[in-house]
Scaffold this motif. Sequence first.
Motif, PDB file in Angstrom:
ATOM      1  N   GLY A   1       0.748  -1.284  -0.044  1.00  0.00           N
ATOM      2  CA  GLY A   1       0.030  -0.176  -0.111  1.00  0.00           C
ATOM      3  C   GLY A   1       0.902   1.124  -0.014  1.00  0.00           C
ATOM      4  O   GLY A   1       1.584   1.623  -0.915  1.00  0.00           O
ATOM      5  N   GLY A   2       0.750   1.943   1.079  1.00  0.00           N
ATOM      6  CA  GLY A   2       1.642   3.169   1.147  1.00  0.00           C
ATOM      7  C   GLY A   2       1.203   4.546   0.499  1.00  0.00           C
ATOM      8  O   GLY A   2      -0.308   4.420   0.160  1.00  0.00           O
ATOM      9  N   LEU A   3       1.713   5.512   0.298  1.00  0.00           N
ATOM     10  CA  LEU A   3       1.292   6.609  -0.316  1.00  0.00           C
ATOM     11  C   LEU A   3       2.122   6.916  -1.482  1.00  0.00           C
ATOM     12  O   LEU A   3       2.313   7.861  -1.824  1.00  0.00           O
ATOM     13  N   SER A   4       1.980   6.181  -2.528  1.00  0.00           N
ATOM     14  CA  SER A   4       2.629   6.535  -3.900  1.00  0.00           C
ATOM     15  C   SER A   4       1.456   6.261  -4.903  1.00  0.00           C
ATOM     16  O   SER A   4       0.552   5.463  -4.725  1.00  0.00           O
ATOM     17  N   SER A   5       1.834   6.722  -6.066  1.00  0.00           N
ATOM     18  CA  SER A   5       0.967   6.618  -7.193  1.00  0.00           C
ATOM     19  C   SER A   5       1.033   5.134  -7.644  1.00  0.00           C
ATOM     20  O   SER A   5       0.043   4.634  -8.180  1.00  0.00           O
ATOM     21  N   GLU A   6       1.690   4.287  -7.281  1.00  0.00           N
ATOM     22  CA  GLU A   6       1.879   2.877  -7.425  1.00  0.00           C
ATOM     23  C   GLU A   6       1.144   2.126  -6.302  1.00  0.00           C
ATOM     24  O   GLU A   6       1.200   0.819  -6.084  1.00  0.00           O
ATOM     25  N   ARG A   7       0.587   2.812  -5.418  1.00  0.00           N
ATOM     26  CA  ARG A   7      -0.465   2.005  -4.212  1.00  0.00           C
ATOM     27  C   ARG A   7      -0.963   0.913  -4.541  1.00  0.00           C
ATOM     28  O   ARG A   7      -0.866  -0.179  -3.695  1.00  0.00           O
TER      29      ARG A   7
ATOM     30  N   LEU B   1       1.059   0.064   4.805  1.00  0.00           N
ATOM     31  CA  LEU B   1       2.148   1.034   5.170  1.00  0.00           C
ATOM     32  C   LEU B   1       1.522   2.258   5.842  1.00  0.00           C
ATOM     33  O   LEU B   1       1.713   2.811   6.842  1.00  0.00           O
ATOM     34  N   PHE B   2       0.615   2.743   5.122  1.00  0.00           N
ATOM     35  CA  PHE B   2      -0.148   4.091   5.269  1.00  0.00           C
ATOM     36  C   PHE B   2      -1.296   4.027   6.372  1.00  0.00           C
ATOM     37  O   PHE B   2      -1.346   4.832   7.174  1.00  0.00           O
ATOM     38  N   LEU B   3      -2.398   3.162   5.710  1.00  0.00           N
ATOM     39  CA  LEU B   3      -3.511   3.327   6.571  1.00  0.00           C
ATOM     40  C   LEU B   3      -3.330   2.388   8.061  1.00  0.00           C
ATOM     41  O   LEU B   3      -3.761   2.857   8.900  1.00  0.00           O
ATOM     42  N   GLY B   4      -2.227   1.712   8.121  1.00  0.00           N
ATOM     43  CA  GLY B   4      -1.925   0.844   9.375  1.00  0.00           C
ATOM     44  C   GLY B   4      -3.106  -0.236   9.804  1.00  0.00           C
ATOM     45  O   GLY B   4      -4.007  -0.679   9.138  1.00  0.00           O
ATOM     46  N   LEU B   5      -3.049  -0.205  11.274  1.00  0.00           N
ATOM     47  CA  LEU B   5      -3.839  -1.056  12.046  1.00  0.00           C
ATOM     48  C   LEU B   5      -5.115  -0.187  12.989  1.00  0.00           C
ATOM     49  O   LEU B   5      -5.464  -0.806  13.944  1.00  0.00           O
ATOM     50  N   GLU B   6      -5.316   0.967  12.375  1.00  0.00           N
ATOM     51  CA  GLU B   6      -6.297   1.700  13.434  1.00  0.00           C
ATOM     52  C   GLU B   6      -7.541   0.656  13.789  1.00  0.00           C
ATOM     53  O   GLU B   6      -8.259   0.899  14.588  1.00  0.00           O
ATOM     54  N   ASP B   7      -7.909  -0.159  12.555  1.00  0.00           N
ATOM     55  CA  ASP B   7      -9.228  -0.657  12.799  1.00  0.00           C
ATOM     56  C   ASP B   7      -8.972  -2.268  13.076  1.00  0.00           C
ATOM     57  O   ASP B   7      -9.888  -3.075  13.331  1.00  0.00           O
ATOM     58  N   TYR B   8      -7.748  -2.700  13.462  1.00  0.00           N
ATOM     59  CA  TYR B   8      -7.350  -3.948  14.055  1.00  0.00           C
ATOM     60  C   TYR B   8      -7.815  -3.972  15.623  1.00  0.00           C
ATOM     61  O   TYR B   8      -7.380  -2.922  16.412  1.00  0.00           O
ATOM     62  N   ASP B   9      -8.848  -4.764  16.095  1.00  0.00           N
ATOM     63  CA  ASP B   9      -9.348  -4.798  17.293  1.00  0.00           C
ATOM     64  C   ASP B   9      -8.881  -5.547  18.344  1.00  0.00           C
ATOM     65  O   ASP B   9      -9.290  -5.676  19.388  1.00  0.00           O
ATOM     66  N   ARG B  10      -7.678  -6.356  18.065  1.00  0.00           N
ATOM     67  CA  ARG B  10      -6.926  -7.013  18.814  1.00  0.00           C
ATOM     68  C   ARG B  10      -5.559  -6.641  19.284  1.00  0.00           C
ATOM     69  O   ARG B  10      -4.943  -5.553  18.642  1.00  0.00           O
ATOM     70  N   PRO B  11      -5.000  -7.057  20.321  1.00  0.00           N
ATOM     71  CA  PRO B  11      -3.725  -6.677  20.503  1.00  0.00           C
ATOM     72  C   PRO B  11      -2.537  -6.999  19.433  1.00  0.00           C
ATOM     73  O   PRO B  11      -2.734  -7.993  18.601  1.00  0.00           O
TER      74      PRO B  11
ATOM     75  N   ALA C   1      -4.438   5.293 -12.162  1.00  0.00           N
ATOM     76  CA  ALA C   1      -3.456   5.468 -10.851  1.00  0.00           C
ATOM     77  C   ALA C   1      -4.490   5.896  -9.653  1.00  0.00           C
ATOM     78  O   ALA C   1      -5.679   6.579 -10.058  1.00  0.00           O
ATOM     79  N   PRO C   2      -4.214   5.592  -8.364  1.00  0.00           N
ATOM     80  CA  PRO C   2      -5.131   5.834  -7.269  1.00  0.00           C
ATOM     81  C   PRO C   2      -5.112   7.469  -7.100  1.00  0.00           C
ATOM     82  O   PRO C   2      -4.262   8.016  -7.373  1.00  0.00           O
ATOM     83  N   ASP C   3      -6.417   7.712  -6.381  1.00  0.00           N
ATOM     84  CA  ASP C   3      -6.591   9.130  -5.707  1.00  0.00           C
ATOM     85  C   ASP C   3      -5.972   9.174  -4.313  1.00  0.00           C
ATOM     86  O   ASP C   3      -6.553   8.994  -3.386  1.00  0.00           O
ATOM     87  N   LEU C   4      -4.651   9.746  -4.395  1.00  0.00           N
ATOM     88  CA  LEU C   4      -4.008   9.850  -3.391  1.00  0.00           C
ATOM     89  C   LEU C   4      -4.556  10.755  -2.374  1.00  0.00           C
ATOM     90  O   LEU C   4      -4.629  10.634  -0.979  1.00  0.00           O
ATOM     91  N   ALA C   5      -5.202  11.899  -2.666  1.00  0.00           N
ATOM     92  CA  ALA C   5      -5.873  12.770  -1.679  1.00  0.00           C
ATOM     93  C   ALA C   5      -7.103  12.173  -1.140  1.00  0.00           C
ATOM     94  O   ALA C   5      -7.233  12.443   0.050  1.00  0.00           O
ATOM     95  N   ALA C   6      -7.627  11.327  -1.938  1.00  0.00           N
ATOM     96  CA  ALA C   6      -8.991  10.426  -1.220  1.00  0.00           C
ATOM     97  C   ALA C   6      -8.290   9.538  -0.238  1.00  0.00           C
ATOM     98  O   ALA C   6      -8.750   9.427   1.002  1.00  0.00           O
ATOM     99  N   VAL C   7      -7.176   8.812  -0.336  1.00  0.00           N
ATOM    100  CA  VAL C   7      -6.445   7.939   0.348  1.00  0.00           C
ATOM    101  C   VAL C   7      -6.104   8.589   1.732  1.00  0.00           C
ATOM    102  O   VAL C   7      -6.381   8.159   2.981  1.00  0.00           O
ATOM    103  N   LYS C   8      -5.440   9.660   1.593  1.00  0.00           N
ATOM    104  CA  LYS C   8      -5.105  10.753   2.725  1.00  0.00           C
ATOM    105  C   LYS C   8      -6.256  10.810   3.721  1.00  0.00           C
ATOM    106  O   LYS C   8      -6.578  10.770   4.925  1.00  0.00           O
ATOM    107  N   ALA C   9      -7.378  11.536   2.936  1.00  0.00           N
ATOM    108  CA  ALA C   9      -8.652  11.833   3.712  1.00  0.00           C
ATOM    109  C   ALA C   9      -9.387  10.695   4.263  1.00  0.00           C
ATOM    110  O   ALA C   9     -10.079  10.900   5.277  1.00  0.00           O
ATOM    111  N   GLY C  10      -9.180   9.423   3.864  1.00  0.00           N
ATOM    112  CA  GLY C  10      -9.821   8.433   4.433  1.00  0.00           C
ATOM    113  C   GLY C  10      -9.060   7.848   5.609  1.00  0.00           C
ATOM    114  O   GLY C  10      -9.401   6.589   6.190  1.00  0.00           O
ATOM    115  N   ARG C  11      -7.912   8.291   5.967  1.00  0.00           N
ATOM    116  CA  ARG C  11      -7.173   7.730   7.075  1.00  0.00           C
ATOM    117  C   ARG C  11      -7.552   8.296   8.414  1.00  0.00           C
ATOM    118  O   ARG C  11      -7.342   9.682   8.565  1.00  0.00           O
TER     119      ARG C  11
END
Length: 346
Positions: A8-14, A40-50, A70-80
């Motif tokens: 994932g991450g935050l590049s045009s090749e996401r 890489l970018f969104l991480g585990l905020e929704d992971y509900d276990r240790p 290519a993905p809309d990176l502004a939308a990816v940023k806004a969705g985090r």
Amino acid sequence: MNVIVLAGGLSSERNVSLSTGAKVCQALAELGHKAALVDLFLGLEDYDRPYDCIFDSPPPLTPTGIGAQAPDLAAVKAGRPDQSRRVFGPGVLEVCQLADVVFLGLHGACGEDGRVQATFDLLGIPYTGSGYLGSAIAMDKDFTKRLAKADGVLTPNWRYVSVAADTLDDLAAEPALPCVVKVPTGGSSIGVTICRDRETLKKALSDGLGQRLLVEDYIEGREFSCGVLDGEALPPIEIIPKVGFYDYQNKYQPGATTEVCPADISFAAAHIMKDAALRVHQLLGLSAYSRSDFLMTEAGDIYFLEVNTLPGMTPTSLIPQEARAVGISYQQLCQRLLELALRERG
């Protein structure tokens, strides 16, 4: 082994990276590893276990389509949910430190440019692919071409230009046509324009105002790629797009391109490509694997274009096809990359 597949991450090749990550994660699980795919970018905020449960209870693995654009990176940023400026999403470094090894399924900036590798080196986290310095050099097409040319590797002539509004007209008038305009740190052919007239050239340059761009001689010829795995060159593969050149859409849409591996070329031509791919790999101090791209003219001249330090592992990617041509299955390739990572950094 406990493996984090980082994608994932935050590049045009996401989206390409997420496709690589999903396929790698599935292959590792089939091999018996405890593998978890983490963005890489969104991480585990929704992971509900240790976090230490992640290898026994990984996040759901959802296959990701790449799409034609290519993905809309502004939308990816806004969705985090975590709107911090950190490249690493919540929990990413924590679970990577729990892993035996991290399989880097990242592509492009914030993944293939050496910064993640440098962070992992400082934290003592083993990871697949090349180290931070070789990754950083390879990400810069201008720097890579300078080193390759100085070592006798044939590459198209180019200029590295800084585009400003007051120099745009002069820059557009200078190069011989046709030529190719490239973002020097881009990937997946994003930011590449073949310019056959001044109007297209000026548009490509104006799109890069305030940036530095590569303006390269256009070479008419057949397209090839040649991988290196554990110090040995793999058989070259020929890439034949059905329409246009090998751009983002043709790379990742099934059926858009015909690939022939081993390529139908002479032994001498294959040797030149393999030698150049290996020389560039060694010249930049790369490790484990890489993939270099080439063009061959009708006269038989072979031009090196660029090198990729984390080649794609998607369903349409090239290096798995090259490996398969020498009897290495997709699963075996993934296993080999894990073993090389532990040999290098374990």
